[in-house]
Design a protein around this motif. Sequence first.
Motif, PDB file in Angstrom:
ATOM      1  N   CYS A 220      34.484  39.809  37.125  1.00 37.89           N
ATOM      2  CA  CYS A 220      35.312  41.009  37.107  1.00 37.89           C
ATOM      3  C   CYS A 220      34.707  42.054  38.044  1.00 37.89           C
ATOM      4  O   CYS A 220      33.488  42.259  38.060  1.00 37.89           O
ATOM      5  CB  CYS A 220      35.402  41.550  35.680  1.00 37.89           C
ATOM      6  N   ALA A 221      35.564  42.711  38.817  1.00 33.45           N
ATOM      7  CA  ALA A 221      35.129  43.757  39.747  1.00 33.45           C
ATOM      8  C   ALA A 221      36.240  44.794  39.873  1.00 33.45           C
ATOM      9  O   ALA A 221      37.387  44.538  39.480  1.00 33.45           O
ATOM     10  CB  ALA A 221      34.792  43.161  41.110  1.00 33.45           C
ATOM     11  N   PRO A 222      35.942  45.976  40.434  1.00 34.46           N
ATOM     12  CA  PRO A 222      36.959  47.035  40.524  1.00 34.46           C
ATOM     13  C   PRO A 222      38.198  46.634  41.310  1.00 34.46           C
ATOM     14  O   PRO A 222      39.302  47.097  41.014  1.00 34.46           O
ATOM     15  CB  PRO A 222      36.206  48.179  41.216  1.00 34.46           C
ATOM     16  N   LYS A 282      43.579  42.483  35.370  1.00 34.64           N
ATOM     17  CA  LYS A 282      43.949  41.078  35.484  1.00 34.64           C
ATOM     18  C   LYS A 282      43.189  40.226  34.472  1.00 34.64           C
ATOM     19  O   LYS A 282      43.777  39.352  33.810  1.00 34.64           O
ATOM     20  CB  LYS A 282      43.676  40.568  36.902  1.00 34.64           C
ATOM     21  N   VAL A 283      41.895  40.457  34.360  1.00 36.84           N
ATOM     22  CA  VAL A 283      41.083  39.673  33.423  1.00 36.84           C
ATOM     23  C   VAL A 283      41.560  39.882  31.990  1.00 36.84           C
ATOM     24  O   VAL A 283      41.702  38.923  31.220  1.00 36.84           O
ATOM     25  CB  VAL A 283      39.591  40.041  33.559  1.00 36.84           C
ATOM     26  N   LYS A 284      41.844  41.110  31.637  1.00 43.47           N
ATOM     27  CA  LYS A 284      42.326  41.406  30.288  1.00 43.47           C
ATOM     28  C   LYS A 284      43.631  40.687  30.005  1.00 43.47           C
ATOM     29  O   LYS A 284      43.805  40.061  28.951  1.00 43.47           O
ATOM     30  CB  LYS A 284      42.513  42.914  30.119  1.00 43.47           C
ATOM     31  N   GLU A 285      44.538  40.721  30.963  1.00 43.13           N
ATOM     32  CA  GLU A 285      45.837  40.066  30.799  1.00 43.13           C
ATOM     33  C   GLU A 285      45.680  38.561  30.619  1.00 43.13           C
ATOM     34  O   GLU A 285      46.310  37.956  29.744  1.00 43.13           O
ATOM     35  CB  GLU A 285      46.712  40.361  32.016  1.00 43.13           C
ATOM     36  N   GLU A 286      44.824  37.948  31.434  1.00 38.70           N
ATOM     37  CA  GLU A 286      44.657  36.499  31.354  1.00 38.70           C
ATOM     38  C   GLU A 286      43.919  36.069  30.089  1.00 38.70           C
ATOM     39  O   GLU A 286      44.230  35.031  29.497  1.00 38.70           O
ATOM     40  CB  GLU A 286      43.943  35.983  32.608  1.00 38.70           C
ATOM     41  N   GLU A 316      30.107  44.895  32.146  1.00 33.80           N
ATOM     42  CA  GLU A 316      30.398  46.287  31.806  1.00 33.80           C
ATOM     43  C   GLU A 316      31.888  46.587  31.948  1.00 33.80           C
ATOM     44  O   GLU A 316      32.479  47.261  31.082  1.00 33.80           O
ATOM     45  CB  GLU A 316      29.575  47.220  32.701  1.00 33.80           C
ATOM     46  N   LEU A 317      32.508  46.093  32.995  1.00 31.94           N
ATOM     47  CA  LEU A 317      33.948  46.310  33.185  1.00 31.94           C
ATOM     48  C   LEU A 317      34.756  45.597  32.105  1.00 31.94           C
ATOM     49  O   LEU A 317      35.770  46.135  31.629  1.00 31.94           O
ATOM     50  CB  LEU A 317      34.361  45.820  34.570  1.00 31.94           C
ATOM     51  N   LEU A 318      34.314  44.413  31.706  1.00 32.98           N
ATOM     52  CA  LEU A 318      34.979  43.705  30.617  1.00 32.98           C
ATOM     53  C   LEU A 318      34.925  44.518  29.331  1.00 32.98           C
ATOM     54  O   LEU A 318      35.915  44.629  28.602  1.00 32.98           O
ATOM     55  CB  LEU A 318      34.323  42.351  30.392  1.00 32.98           C
TER      56      LEU A 318
END
Length: 328
Positions: A220-222, A282-286, A316-318
């Motif tokens: 995950c990245a900005p 995107k990561v959250k959605e998937e 941290e972003l997750l």
Amino acid sequence: MKLSVLDQSVITKGQDARMAFEETVKLAQRTEELGFTRFWVAEHHNTNGLAGSAPQVLISHLASMTQHIKVGSGGVLLPQYSPYKIAEDFKVLETLFPGRIDLGIGRSPGGSYETRLALTDGLKKSMNEFPRQVGELQQYLHEGSRVKAYPSVQQPPMTWILGISHRGARVAAEHGTAFTYGHFINSSNGKRALDYYHTHFQPSAGLKAPVSNVCIFVICAPTQEEAEEIARSQDIWLLEVERGIDTRIPSKEEAANRIFTAREREKVAENRKRTIVGTPEKVKEELQLLSEIYAADEFMIISNVSDFEDKMRSYELLAESLLAGEAG
């Protein structure tokens, strides 16, 4: 949704095992702060890039360097060992760190034929004995056998079976253990395995209702562009691991300069089915979509990239996206 960590203490080229372990400790401490549920370390042998050959030792160190996050194995390679000795090891850990230890076990051979023989001191053990070993391990943990595994503990560590097919799910269901599905190894059998596990689960002395989670590669990245750039080192690492070339992670510079062949691009695309790469949104959605497909509310996140700061920021972003308000 709960988030947890699987860390393989992978060595980046130009670094060494000590540095890999130091980063594992830092990651455990930071993910504990961020509100992650558990932190597991893996077991690998006869390989130059995966430092974690003794999870019980590393678990003890990590638990002593953290405060409350659950620490465990992902997982101990049970076919190579005595269930009795594993029960003793993890009861000692549970005594030292009450309520914080997970016992994850796997059926993996642990490496080549020669490596297996080295682990078993030359004894040719059958992988088909795994279900029996799981049953005996459960008995030793819960003092249901004539030979007792000491020290006695008020609540033995939860046993998790790590699987990549419905076969592992069946063993977990029949023996009443928790179950982890390795999506990061096999992305195609997860729904079948988890459906079987939840449908056929049989309560045991250690667990009254099914408990499961799913392990997946996540970067995950900005921005999507930055996430893709970071993911190149893991893409290359997977190619080289699968070819038996090297298990160290390529440096950031090596990854940036690597030119993929047409066949390698195809293989990277195939491997990406085991991975989520993208922005927090995107990561959250998937992950939410996979949560619905798998009927799982906990994901174990693994990220094998060259730069530790990139790896830390990914977690941290997750946490910001999926654990807002839950960090301690």
